[in-house]
Write an enzyme that holds these catalytic residues in place. Structure first.
Site, PDB file in Angstrom:
ATOM      1  N   GLN A  84       1.064  -1.196  -0.619  1.00 20.43           N
ATOM      2  CA  GLN A  84       0.192   0.022   0.196  1.00 20.43           C
ATOM      3  C   GLN A  84       0.522   0.626  -0.091  1.00 20.43           C
ATOM      4  OE1 GLN A  84      -2.841  -1.771   3.327  1.00 20.43           O
ATOM      5  NE2 GLN A  84      -3.851   0.180   2.300  1.00 20.43           N
ATOM      6  N   HIS A  85       0.046   2.048  -0.012  1.00 22.17           N
ATOM      7  CA  HIS A  85       0.349   4.123  -0.160  1.00 22.17           C
ATOM      8  C   HIS A  85       1.478   4.530  -0.743  1.00 22.17           C
ATOM      9  CE1 HIS A  85      -1.893   3.566   3.991  1.00 22.17           C
ATOM     10  NE2 HIS A  85      -0.773   2.536   4.034  1.00 22.17           N
ATOM     11  N   ASP A 245      -2.416  -5.083  -0.353  1.00 23.43           N
ATOM     12  CA  ASP A 245      -1.833  -6.838   0.177  1.00 23.43           C
ATOM     13  C   ASP A 245      -2.623  -6.845   1.131  1.00 23.43           C
ATOM     14  OD1 ASP A 245      -1.095  -4.192   2.384  1.00 23.43           O
ATOM     15  OD2 ASP A 245       1.348  -5.328   1.516  1.00 23.43           O
TER      16      ASP A 245
END
Length: 491
Positions: A84-85, A245
């Site tokens: 992520q991110h 994820d």
């Protein structure tokens, strides 16, 4: 050679890519192909060239298909679950303008603090997006880029998350899902859409962002001829929108609207996370109130330092990872990369309470305790975000599902049992992110709900370990040290 329909679920994580070649009818894991990533950076920077992910995806898929002995013509769908991110900026031809800033890159901590203040404080962000900006959130990284590399930000023709970048390489469509989008800082969970005010706050044109699919299992497009040639797969097979994820792990566990709701999960990997799927929209400033891949929500607490940090302590002590012993008086907070929950982005590791009789094995045990405490501390808040009373017997007795690489370790399992006092279920499958992505691929290829697919597959099932008496003495010792040390760890 298997002739049954096959789907491929890709787990593109911080350190590696895994490709789960999966029987679409039964969920049987036929093989897992693997390829490693290179992560660079120092002094808070953590970066990877996105082209490394694409090459690793190709290698992992090839290895998985070869090991499975599967007929490539039997593959009907593919989906990517990504870390992520991360901030990926592309030029007009879809090529990266710079290495991706990863989720655990802490350079944007000052931008996180400034953005939090600009909207009116933590609770204002929690109400709007579900999450308060910390250095991991994508919006803070974009703001850092605008301030430190303005020419790159100005040249950006597209802004993507890691899984978006790979999905677009597969099907040629710029698309994301609500789950991964909810970790950007510019997606409003209340509206289920990008937030114009937040985009204006960080100076980001919505036209640079991918379209939003309804779910991670939505068919985003078809595998292009170029991608098919690169992967050795049939052109035209279904490509799912994919997700982050953590959202994919929830799908693999059968958590969501068509499965288990309000059941906690603890994931032990490079990061440590605790989360649950719920229909209640999270609004806690202490958590990330993400959307889930299936239209529900995923309140989540995340720490930066988990298995990798404890392994580093074992290395420094010259011990194996299973050589830990509990029972010492030392407290070790292994915040080797700063920390996210609690929000201590500039923190370093802290060791206190040494005695003449402290052993190396007890120090390693203290590292396990410090890492497990940090993520378990968020568990009660996750349950509250689901609308539950953490102390009520119906909630306190719910098993904690333990996943990730650490779930296979004796020392990790025993530490979680001792500090949580809960029964623990360890799912038999160790590849839940990749299997969750496989369920997304199956949904995109054949229709249906991905959580229902994973539930039917039974990928989240496993033995239940009986609870042990909670070690409240160790818990209170660690809590006291963290409370007293937090102000100094901030500087």
């Amino acid at each position: 050679m298997s002739r049954s329909p096959v789907v491929i679920g890709v787990d593109s994580s911080t350190q590696s890519t895994k490709a789960a070649v999966t029987d679409a009818a039964t969920g049987k894991l036929l093989a897992v192909g693997r390829a490693q990533h290179r992560v660079g950076g120092e002094a808070g920077a953590r970066e990877t060239d996105p082209e490394v992910w694409w090459q690793a995806l190709r290698e992992a898929v090839a290895a998985g298909l070869a090991e499975a002995g599967a007929d490539r013509a039997a593959v009907t769908g593919i989906a990517v679950a990504g870390q992520q991110h991360g901030l990926v900026v592309l030029d007009g031809a879809g090529r990266p303008l710079r290495p991706a800033m990863l989720w655990n890159d802490t350079r944007s901590a000052p931008q996180a603090a400034a953005l939090t203040e600009a909207l009116g404080g933590p609770q204002a962000w929690a109400e709007r997006t579900g999450s308060v900006p910390v250095a991991s959130i994508t919006a803070t990284k974009w703001q850092w880029l605008r301030e430190h590399e303005p020419a790159v930000a100005e040249a950006a023709a597209a802004v993507r998350l890691p899984h978006d970048f790979l999905t677009e390489r597969l099907c040629g469509t710029a698309v994301t899902d609500p789950g991964d989008a909810s970790g950007t800082g510019w997606y409003a969970t209340a509206a289920g859409a990008y937030d114009p005010e937040l985009l204006a706050l960080v100076g980001l044109d919505a036209g640079l962002l991918p379209a939003l699919a309804p779910t991670g299992g939505t068919r985003a497009g078809a595998l292009t001829a170029a991608a098919a040639e690169a992967l050795g797969l049939p052109a035209g097979i279904a490509v799912a929108a994919g997700t982050g994820d953590n959202m994919s792990a929830a799908v693999g566990l059968g958590l969501g609207g068509e499965g288990l709701l309000d059941h906690p999960v603890l994931s032990l990997g490079t990061s440590g996370t605790v989360f649950a799927a719920t229909r209640t929209r999270p609004r806690s400033a202490a958590l990330n109130g993400f959307a889930a891949a299936d239209g529900t929500y995923l309140p989540l607490g995340c720490t930066l330092n988990c298995t990798q940090a404890v392994d580093k302590v074992a290395e420094l002590l010259g011990l194996g990872r299973e050589d830990a012993e509990p029972g010492g008086e030392a407290v070790l907070l292994p915040y080797l990369d700063g920390e996210r929950t609690p929000d201590l982005p500039t923190a370093a590791g802290l060791l206190t309470g040494l005695r003449h009789d402290t052993t190396a094995r007890q120090l390693l045990g203290a590292a396990y305790e410090g890492a497990a405490f940090t993520v378990l501390r968020a568990l009660d808040e996750v349950l509250r975000a689901c609308g539950l009373d953490p102390q009520a017997p119906s909630a306190a007795g719910r098993p904690l599902r333990l996943i990730g690489g650490g779930a296979r370790g004796r020392a990790w399992t025993s530490t979680v049992l001792r500090l949580s006092g809960r029964p623990v279920i360890v799912p038999a499958s160790g590849e839940l992110v990749a299997l969750g992505a496989a369920a997304l691929a199956a949904a995109a290829a054949g229709g249906g709900d991905p959580v229902a697919v994973a539930t039917e597959w039974g990928t989240g099932e496993g033995p239940e370990l009986e609870p042990v008496a909670r070690d409240t003495r160790a818990w209170e010792r660690i809590a006291s040290v963290l409370e007293r040390s937090a102000p100094s760890l901030l500087s």
